[in-house]
Design a protein around this motif. Structure first.
Motif, PDB file in Angstrom:
ATOM      1  N   GLY A   1       0.739  -1.063  -0.205  1.00  0.00           N
ATOM      2  CA  GLY A   1      -0.164  -0.047   0.065  1.00  0.00           C
ATOM      3  C   GLY A   1       0.912   1.335  -0.151  1.00  0.00           C
ATOM      4  N   PHE A   2       2.057   1.290   0.776  1.00  0.00           N
ATOM      5  CA  PHE A   2       2.764   2.474   0.835  1.00  0.00           C
ATOM      6  C   PHE A   2       3.734   2.681  -0.636  1.00  0.00           C
ATOM      7  CE2 PHE A   2       7.010   4.440   1.801  1.00  0.00           C
ATOM      8  CZ  PHE A   2       6.653   5.494   2.143  1.00  0.00           C
ATOM      9  N   TYR A   3       3.961   1.431  -1.498  1.00  0.00           N
ATOM     10  CA  TYR A   3       4.770   1.840  -2.659  1.00  0.00           C
ATOM     11  C   TYR A   3       3.948   2.022  -3.726  1.00  0.00           C
ATOM     12  CZ  TYR A   3       4.947  -3.082  -4.016  1.00  0.00           C
ATOM     13  OH  TYR A   3       4.715  -4.414  -4.312  1.00  0.00           O
ATOM     14  N   GLN A   4       2.626   1.405  -3.685  1.00  0.00           N
ATOM     15  CA  GLN A   4       1.709   1.279  -4.731  1.00  0.00           C
ATOM     16  C   GLN A   4       0.924   2.499  -4.810  1.00  0.00           C
ATOM     17  OE1 GLN A   4       2.466  -1.067  -6.882  1.00  0.00           O
ATOM     18  NE2 GLN A   4       0.936  -1.117  -8.388  1.00  0.00           N
ATOM     19  N   ASN A   5       1.227   3.361  -3.872  1.00  0.00           N
ATOM     20  CA  ASN A   5       0.228   4.801  -3.595  1.00  0.00           C
ATOM     21  C   ASN A   5       0.111   5.575  -5.058  1.00  0.00           C
ATOM     22  OD1 ASN A   5      -1.159   6.746  -2.955  1.00  0.00           O
ATOM     23  ND2 ASN A   5       0.309   7.626  -1.597  1.00  0.00           N
ATOM     24  N   ASN A   6      -0.985   5.724  -5.728  1.00  0.00           N
ATOM     25  CA  ASN A   6      -1.216   6.566  -6.847  1.00  0.00           C
ATOM     26  C   ASN A   6      -1.423   7.903  -6.334  1.00  0.00           C
ATOM     27  OD1 ASN A   6      -1.680   7.603  -9.251  1.00  0.00           O
ATOM     28  ND2 ASN A   6      -3.227   6.005  -9.951  1.00  0.00           N
ATOM     29  N   PHE A   7      -0.516   8.877  -6.451  1.00  0.00           N
ATOM     30  CA  PHE A   7      -0.279  10.183  -5.702  1.00  0.00           C
ATOM     31  C   PHE A   7      -1.082  11.067  -6.775  1.00  0.00           C
ATOM     32  CE2 PHE A   7       1.276  14.198  -4.564  1.00  0.00           C
ATOM     33  CZ  PHE A   7       1.072  14.237  -3.136  1.00  0.00           C
TER      34      PHE A   7
ATOM     35  N   ILE B   1      17.079  19.498   2.337  1.00  0.00           N
ATOM     36  CA  ILE B   1      16.740  18.309   2.931  1.00  0.00           C
ATOM     37  C   ILE B   1      15.621  18.268   3.724  1.00  0.00           C
ATOM     38  CG2 ILE B   1      17.710  16.203   4.577  1.00  0.00           C
ATOM     39  CD1 ILE B   1      20.583  17.098   3.696  1.00  0.00           C
ATOM     40  N   MET B   2      15.460  19.338   4.494  1.00  0.00           N
ATOM     41  CA  MET B   2      14.433  19.600   5.426  1.00  0.00           C
ATOM     42  C   MET B   2      12.878  19.488   4.513  1.00  0.00           C
ATOM     43  SD  MET B   2      13.238  22.346   8.591  1.00  0.00           S
ATOM     44  CE  MET B   2      14.714  21.363   9.400  1.00  0.00           C
ATOM     45  N   VAL B   3      13.076  20.041   3.428  1.00  0.00           N
ATOM     46  CA  VAL B   3      11.846  20.464   2.483  1.00  0.00           C
ATOM     47  C   VAL B   3      11.676  18.708   2.124  1.00  0.00           C
ATOM     48  CG1 VAL B   3      10.950  20.934   0.404  1.00  0.00           C
ATOM     49  CG2 VAL B   3      12.026  22.567   1.979  1.00  0.00           C
ATOM     50  N   ILE B   4      12.546  18.112   1.822  1.00  0.00           N
ATOM     51  CA  ILE B   4      12.331  17.110   1.031  1.00  0.00           C
ATOM     52  C   ILE B   4      11.788  15.715   2.097  1.00  0.00           C
ATOM     53  CG2 ILE B   4      13.380  14.766   0.204  1.00  0.00           C
ATOM     54  CD1 ILE B   4      15.413  16.531  -1.012  1.00  0.00           C
ATOM     55  N   VAL B   5      12.055  15.814   3.401  1.00  0.00           N
ATOM     56  CA  VAL B   5      11.702  15.208   4.575  1.00  0.00           C
ATOM     57  C   VAL B   5      10.320  15.505   4.896  1.00  0.00           C
ATOM     58  CG1 VAL B   5      11.953  14.849   7.111  1.00  0.00           C
ATOM     59  CG2 VAL B   5      13.997  14.843   5.644  1.00  0.00           C
ATOM     60  N   VAL B   6       9.789  16.761   4.624  1.00  0.00           N
ATOM     61  CA  VAL B   6       8.421  17.199   4.891  1.00  0.00           C
ATOM     62  C   VAL B   6       7.827  16.524   4.040  1.00  0.00           C
ATOM     63  CG1 VAL B   6       6.997  19.151   4.936  1.00  0.00           C
ATOM     64  CG2 VAL B   6       8.880  19.361   6.300  1.00  0.00           C
ATOM     65  N   LEU B   7       8.151  16.855   2.502  1.00  0.00           N
ATOM     66  CA  LEU B   7       7.344  16.225   1.463  1.00  0.00           C
ATOM     67  C   LEU B   7       7.094  14.672   1.536  1.00  0.00           C
ATOM     68  CD1 LEU B   7       8.832  18.189  -1.635  1.00  0.00           C
ATOM     69  CD2 LEU B   7       6.436  18.419  -0.607  1.00  0.00           C
ATOM     70  N   PHE B   8       8.236  13.815   2.113  1.00  0.00           N
ATOM     71  CA  PHE B   8       8.112  12.625   2.370  1.00  0.00           C
ATOM     72  C   PHE B   8       6.889  12.104   3.662  1.00  0.00           C
ATOM     73  CE2 PHE B   8       9.488   8.389   4.215  1.00  0.00           C
ATOM     74  CZ  PHE B   8       9.544   7.817   2.978  1.00  0.00           C
ATOM     75  N   GLY B   9       7.032  13.120   4.417  1.00  0.00           N
ATOM     76  CA  GLY B   9       5.906  12.929   5.502  1.00  0.00           C
ATOM     77  C   GLY B   9       4.728  13.228   5.001  1.00  0.00           C
ATOM     78  N   VAL B  10       4.338  14.105   4.119  1.00  0.00           N
ATOM     79  CA  VAL B  10       3.004  14.367   3.474  1.00  0.00           C
ATOM     80  C   VAL B  10       2.614  13.029   2.695  1.00  0.00           C
ATOM     81  CG1 VAL B  10       1.801  15.683   1.892  1.00  0.00           C
ATOM     82  CG2 VAL B  10       3.177  16.688   3.663  1.00  0.00           C
ATOM     83  N   TYR B  11       3.500  12.604   1.896  1.00  0.00           N
ATOM     84  CA  TYR B  11       3.484  11.297   1.047  1.00  0.00           C
ATOM     85  C   TYR B  11       2.964  10.114   2.037  1.00  0.00           C
ATOM     86  CZ  TYR B  11       4.282   7.431  -2.070  1.00  0.00           C
ATOM     87  OH  TYR B  11       4.104   6.405  -2.772  1.00  0.00           O
ATOM     88  N   SER B  12       4.030  10.095   3.122  1.00  0.00           N
ATOM     89  CA  SER B  12       3.383   8.778   3.941  1.00  0.00           C
ATOM     90  C   SER B  12       1.991   9.244   4.543  1.00  0.00           C
ATOM     91  CB  SER B  12       4.375   8.897   5.045  1.00  0.00           C
ATOM     92  OG  SER B  12       5.826   8.738   4.462  1.00  0.00           O
TER      93      SER B  12
ATOM     94  N   ILE C   1      -4.107   6.064   3.249  1.00  0.00           N
ATOM     95  CA  ILE C   1      -5.571   5.563   2.655  1.00  0.00           C
ATOM     96  C   ILE C   1      -5.089   4.317   1.826  1.00  0.00           C
ATOM     97  CG2 ILE C   1      -6.994   6.552   1.001  1.00  0.00           C
ATOM     98  CD1 ILE C   1      -6.538   9.265   1.686  1.00  0.00           C
ATOM     99  N   SER C   2      -3.985   4.354   0.893  1.00  0.00           N
ATOM    100  CA  SER C   2      -3.679   3.190   0.120  1.00  0.00           C
ATOM    101  C   SER C   2      -3.298   2.213   0.878  1.00  0.00           C
ATOM    102  CB  SER C   2      -2.533   3.678  -0.636  1.00  0.00           C
ATOM    103  OG  SER C   2      -2.156   2.624  -1.398  1.00  0.00           O
ATOM    104  N   ILE C   3      -2.567   2.159   2.075  1.00  0.00           N
ATOM    105  CA  ILE C   3      -2.376   0.987   3.018  1.00  0.00           C
ATOM    106  C   ILE C   3      -3.430   0.545   3.586  1.00  0.00           C
ATOM    107  CG2 ILE C   3      -1.081   0.407   5.258  1.00  0.00           C
ATOM    108  CD1 ILE C   3       0.975   2.593   4.369  1.00  0.00           C
ATOM    109  N   ILE C   4      -4.367   1.344   4.189  1.00  0.00           N
ATOM    110  CA  ILE C   4      -5.799   0.760   4.690  1.00  0.00           C
ATOM    111  C   ILE C   4      -6.564  -0.036   3.460  1.00  0.00           C
ATOM    112  CG2 ILE C   4      -7.867   1.317   5.744  1.00  0.00           C
ATOM    113  CD1 ILE C   4      -6.253   3.627   7.253  1.00  0.00           C
ATOM    114  N   ALA C   5      -6.421   0.685   2.636  1.00  0.00           N
ATOM    115  CA  ALA C   5      -7.090   0.048   1.306  1.00  0.00           C
ATOM    116  C   ALA C   5      -6.526  -1.258   0.868  1.00  0.00           C
ATOM    117  CB  ALA C   5      -7.279   0.785   0.181  1.00  0.00           C
ATOM    118  N   ALA C   6      -5.184  -1.351   0.953  1.00  0.00           N
ATOM    119  CA  ALA C   6      -4.750  -2.704   0.679  1.00  0.00           C
ATOM    120  C   ALA C   6      -4.837  -3.745   1.776  1.00  0.00           C
ATOM    121  CB  ALA C   6      -3.114  -2.597   0.357  1.00  0.00           C
ATOM    122  N   ILE C   7      -4.815  -3.586   2.904  1.00  0.00           N
ATOM    123  CA  ILE C   7      -5.076  -4.340   4.033  1.00  0.00           C
ATOM    124  C   ILE C   7      -6.561  -4.934   3.837  1.00  0.00           C
ATOM    125  CG2 ILE C   7      -5.126  -4.559   6.606  1.00  0.00           C
ATOM    126  CD1 ILE C   7      -2.988  -2.681   6.810  1.00  0.00           C
ATOM    127  N   LEU C   8      -7.628  -3.911   3.986  1.00  0.00           N
ATOM    128  CA  LEU C   8      -8.797  -4.405   3.837  1.00  0.00           C
ATOM    129  C   LEU C   8      -9.228  -5.185   2.576  1.00  0.00           C
ATOM    130  CD1 LEU C   8     -10.600  -1.064   4.782  1.00  0.00           C
ATOM    131  CD2 LEU C   8     -10.159  -3.050   6.217  1.00  0.00           C
TER     132      LEU C   8
END
Length: 547
Positions: free
Chosen positions: A230-236, A281-292, A297-304
């Motif tokens: 669900g994490f890597y298959q996320n369709n952003f 680097i901080m901006v990249i970390v923030v963007l990664f956090g937003v992506y996570s 949503i994608s992780i929960i959908a994959a589990i369900l």
């Protein structure tokens, strides 16, 4: 006095008599009872059958789900209307009318829907004013999906979704079937083409025993595997489509001028000491956090949808089962598999995981059918060879992912680089005579450089591997993917040559399958001829239907 029994007469003195009682085989009794029920159900299925009244509920949910899933584009409109003063009363009235119409249509669908299994085909008829009757030959059935939504679990009901080769939509949707009836019908739809008779208890018992003997679990996936999937298959991109118009309605000036935002920016400057690299680097970390956060949503959908994931081989059929709220079982005949597609998005490369797809015969809409392909999520590279080895009937035999590939010719890159270079040169000349600033030229050539870099990355990912029975295609951009084409499944090969390609002895090859086409650009003409030769040889030795 009663006469002693023979056993008593032969019993030595001083010992107790041992009485042997023949136990009743409860398991055999249950099996025979189940077989009898299956035979009765199979006999009943030869007559026209109506769906349970509970199918009305399923039809209502399915229609509402379809409306909502296709209504992402109206989310920004609704949000904008709400911000500008949405009239709640009209909204409730419209929702009530919509629900009433959907319920009325569901009742009509239930009253007029009939199905039966007759003469090696599934017949379905429905319609109010005009009766529509579908006759589905069992040889065309490609995938049978069993679903058990949460509202059917307490009632022991389920839904069979039958997909056929080349159809645009699901060919038949049999809702609210009894669980045993659904499983029996599913088995009959898969086995009838290969059986002479299915009416005798002896043949049914043989089928049940063979199924038990040949059933094999191919792969199971843990909860952690599905979280990674669900994490890597996320369709952003869908998030961007919905959030973009909504973001345009937000007053960002007020947000940036707020005390919280100012305090955060001051803290970031203090931590990075005005260092541009640390701030980046901080901006990249923030963007990664937003992506996570969005990936939840994608992780929960994959589990369900998939947990607990299990893929079994049942005779010549693959069956995937799983689902937390709505239990699902997908059944796919192995002979229907046209292409093995192994995909690794850019995020998945960090975890060294792949997603494996068994691609089937596509319908008229590629985008619609692509989502129906059976997949194995979060696969490690070492698992791929083991997984395919457990499916020996898969055309071409099992094979691991190649370690390397032959690249396409560099002419592919040079011809595509020429266009942005020419365009940038023309714009620069016009800008020079137009007395444009230095920044204008910097933007033009920076954009041109980015395009050339993207083309180079794309070029480095193109490649192929020709084996005895299969040909692999490697492609991708930041991620990568392998497509495994079996020569037995090739329906046509198209070779195109431009004048420059003829001089360089190169060719543009399109390999056609029932699941779509696979393209090999700028490969040597000798390789193109080899593909044709091996495809024809495979067909001449096995001239059965490709599908």
């Amino acid at each position: 006095m009663d006469k002693p029994s023979t056993a008593d007469n032969h019993q030595p003195h001083g010992t107790e008599a041992v009485v042997t009682v023949q136990p009743v085989d409860a398991a055999s009794s249950d099996i025979n009872h189940t077989l009898t029920d299956n035979i009765n159900i199979a006999s009943d299925l030869q007559q026209w059958q109506a769906l349970s009244a509970w199918s009305i509920v399923s039809n209502i949910f399915s229609t509402l789900k379809s409306i909502l899933s296709n209504g992402f584009a109206i989310v920004p409109i609704v949000y904008t209307g709400w911000k500008q003063g949405f009239d709640m009363q009209w909204g409730i009235l419209a929702s009530g009318i919509l629900l009433l119409l959907v319920t009325l249509l569901a009742i009509i669908e239930w009253r007029k829907f009939r199905f039966r299994l007759n003469n090696h085909q599934l017949e379905v008829k429905r319609g109010l004013l005009f009766t529509k009757k579908d006759e589905i030959p069992l040889s065309r059935i490609q995938n049978i999906r069993y679903e058990q939504p949460f509202y059917f679990k307490p009632l022991s009901l389920g839904t069979l979704v039958i997909e056929t080769a080349g159809s645009k939509n699901d060919e038949a949707h049999l809702a609210a079937l009894d669980t045993q009836q659904a499983q029996t019908l599913k088995r009959l739809l898969l086995n009838l083409p290969y059986a002479k008779t299915l009416s005798t208890s002896e043949h049914s018992q043989v089928n049940e025993q063979d199924s038990a003997d040949t059933s094999q679990t191919i792969v199971r996936k843990s909860l952690w595997d599905l979280v990674l999937f669900g994490f890597y298959q996320n369709n952003f991109i869908w998030f961007a489509v919905i959030a973009g118009p909504i973001a345009g309605q937000i007053n960002w000036d007020n947000i940036f001028d707020s005390p919280v935002a100012q305090q955060f920016w001051l803290w970031a400057q203090q931590q990075t000491h005005q260092n541009i690299g640390l701030q980046t680097i901080m901006v990249i970390v923030v963007l990664f956090g937003v992506y996570s956060l969005f990936s939840l949503i994608s992780i929960i959908a994959a589990i369900l949808k998939y947990h607990p994931y299990q893929l079994d081989k049942h005779d010549d059929t693959l069956q995937r089962s799983g689902g937390v709220i709505s239990h699902q079982q997908d059944a796919l005949a192995i002979r229907r598999i046209q292409l093995v597609h192994v995909q690794q998005p850019i995020i998945a490369r960090l975890f060294n995981r792949w997603t494996l797809y068994f691609k089937q015969v596509k319908g008229h809409e590629v985008e619609h059918k692509t989502k129906q392909h059976m997949l194995v999520p979060s696969v490690k590279p070492a698992e791929i060879e083991s997984l395919l080895a457990k499916i020996p009937h898969l055309s071409g035999g099992a094979s691991a992912l190649p370690n390397s590939y032959s690249p396409i010719h560099v002419n592919w890159l040079t011809r595509r680089i020429a266009l942005p270079l020419t365009l940038a040169s023309v714009i620069s000349i016009v800008g020079y005579y137009g007395h444009q600033s230095l920044g204008f030229f910097e933007v033009i050539w920076f954009a041109t450089t980015m395009v050339i870099v993207a083309l180079f990355i794309r070029y480095k990912q193109w490649g192929y591997v020709v084996a005895d029975q299969v040909i692999w295609q490697h492609s991708g951009f930041l991620g990568q993917q392998w497509k495994r084409v079996t020569f037995e499944k090739v329906q046509h090969v198209s070779i195109t040559q431009t004048q420059s390609q003829k001089q360089a002895k190169l060719a543009y090859v399109e390999v056609g399958l029932a699941s779509g086409s696979v393209v090999f650009p700028y490969i040597p003409i000798q390789v193109a001829e080899l593909i044709i030769t091996r495809s024809l040889n495979a067909t001449s030795h096995d001239n059965r239907n490709w599908i």
